[in-house]
Write an enzyme that holds these catalytic residues in place. Structure first.
Site, short mmCIF file in Angstrom:
data_model
loop_
_atom_site.label_atom_id
_atom_site.label_comp_id
_atom_site.label_asym_id
_atom_site.label_seq_id
_atom_site.Cartn_x
_atom_site.Cartn_y
_atom_site.Cartn_z
N SER A 133 0.87 -1.17 0.00
CA SER A 133 0.00 0.00 0.00
C SER A 133 0.91 1.23 0.00
O SER A 133 1.85 1.32 -0.79
CB SER A 133 -0.95 -0.05 1.21
OG SER A 133 -1.75 1.11 1.29
N TYR A 147 -4.36 8.08 -6.77
CA TYR A 147 -3.44 7.13 -6.14
C TYR A 147 -3.92 6.78 -4.74
O TYR A 147 -3.93 5.60 -4.35
CB TYR A 147 -2.05 7.74 -6.10
CG TYR A 147 -0.99 6.83 -5.53
CD1 TYR A 147 -0.61 5.66 -6.20
CD2 TYR A 147 -0.35 7.13 -4.33
CE1 TYR A 147 0.36 4.82 -5.69
CE2 TYR A 147 0.63 6.29 -3.81
CZ TYR A 147 0.97 5.14 -4.49
OH TYR A 147 1.94 4.31 -3.98
N LYS A 151 -4.99 3.06 -3.10
CA LYS A 151 -4.33 2.49 -1.93
C LYS A 151 -5.30 2.32 -0.77
O LYS A 151 -5.17 1.37 0.02
CB LYS A 151 -3.11 3.34 -1.53
CG LYS A 151 -1.99 3.31 -2.57
CD LYS A 151 -1.56 1.87 -2.90
CE LYS A 151 -0.37 1.83 -3.84
NZ LYS A 151 0.05 0.44 -4.15
#
Length: 281
Positions: A133, A147, A151
């Site tokens: 992650s 992004y 994650k």
């Protein structure tokens, strides 16, 4: 007993450093990347190394790579889902196509590889899955909305998987790195939204400039992170989450403190929402 590691995104960066560390420790590695020749260039050759092509976004390729791994080594003990990339841009700047591509690589690809490996680990009644992650998996950053979204998704998928897999003898660890000095921020790795909106210059624009300026100056040492993976893989009771790097640890501490403070003035309102007449407490 030596382990067999299956590592995605092993062409460079954390994946390549981890593959080197695993081989140096005497374990075996299935190293994958979109271009096998690039992985060979990065890692060389070894009897304990199998290089196989794998684009995690392409249906069927995860299963092909797993079959190749079993053909060579007969088992998979550790899966490291490391493949992925960053997309920089505000929510309004990122197109639907850019967002979909980011999720295809960082989330759907990770899930596809995990589904391909899980039957092997279930049959073995053992295994350890590392899902990479980021500190962007527990904190939102301006200009990194896409992004961060991927994650955060990896975190939820992994935590649920940990509950599902534990009774089957399979461990799951989420690794949350901060900034490590890899090629992640280089122009041929990081992706920037094609659309730029001037009103976001102080937020997403600052992230664009900051990412380029930080490249090559990140605090974290990827070789030390690779050794941390080895330590975690050897642990009898590894953590569900491992926050990696001083910057990530500090960000996590700030995030947890901010969440607690934010809840305080609204706690009574939150607790007051039950049907009248239900017992309290």
């Amino acid at each position: 007993m030596s382990k067999v590691w299956f590592i995605t995104g092993a062409t460079r960066g954390i994946g390549a450093e981890l593959a080197r560390a695993v081989l140096a420790a005497g374990d075996s590695v299935v190293a994958t990347g979109r271009k096998a020749e690039a992985v060979v260039k990065a890692l060389g050759t070894s009897d304990r190394l199998l290089v196989t092509p794998l684009d995690v976004t392409q249906p069927g390729q995860p299963e092909d790579a797993v079959r190749a791994a079993l053909g060579k080594f007969g088992r998979i003990d550790v899966l490291v889902n490391n493949a992925g990339y960053g997309l920089v841009g505000a929510v309004e700047e990122c197109s639907a196509e850019e967002l979909a591509a980011q999720f295809a690589a960082n989330v759907l690809g990770l899930a596809a590889v995990t589904r391909a490996v899980l039957p092997v680990m279930r049959a073995q009644k053992s295994g350890h899955i590392f899902n990479v992650s980021s500190s962007a998996g527990f904190a939102g950053y301006p200009g990194a909305s896409s992004y961060c979204a991927t994650k955060f998704a990896v975190e939820g998928l992994s935590e649920s998987l940990a509950h599902e897999a534990a009774p089957l003898g399979i461990k799951v660890t989420i690794v949350e790195p901060g900034y490590f000095r890899t090629e992640f921020l280089t122009d041929n790795s990081a992706v920037y939204a094609r659309k730029v909106i001037g009103d976001y210059d102080a937020t997403a624009g600052a992230m664009r400039r900051g990412s380029r300026a930080m490249n090559g100056h990140q605090e974290g040492d990827p070789r030390k992170l690779a050794q941390a993976f080895l330590t975690l893989a050897a642990a009898q009771k590894p953590p569900l989450r491992f926050t990696a790097g001083r910057d990530a640890v500090e960000q996590l501490e700030q995030t947890l403190a901010a969440r607690r403070e934010e809840m305080k003035p609204w706690r009574e309102l939150a607790l007051s929402l039950a049907h009248d007449g239900l017992p309290k407490g």
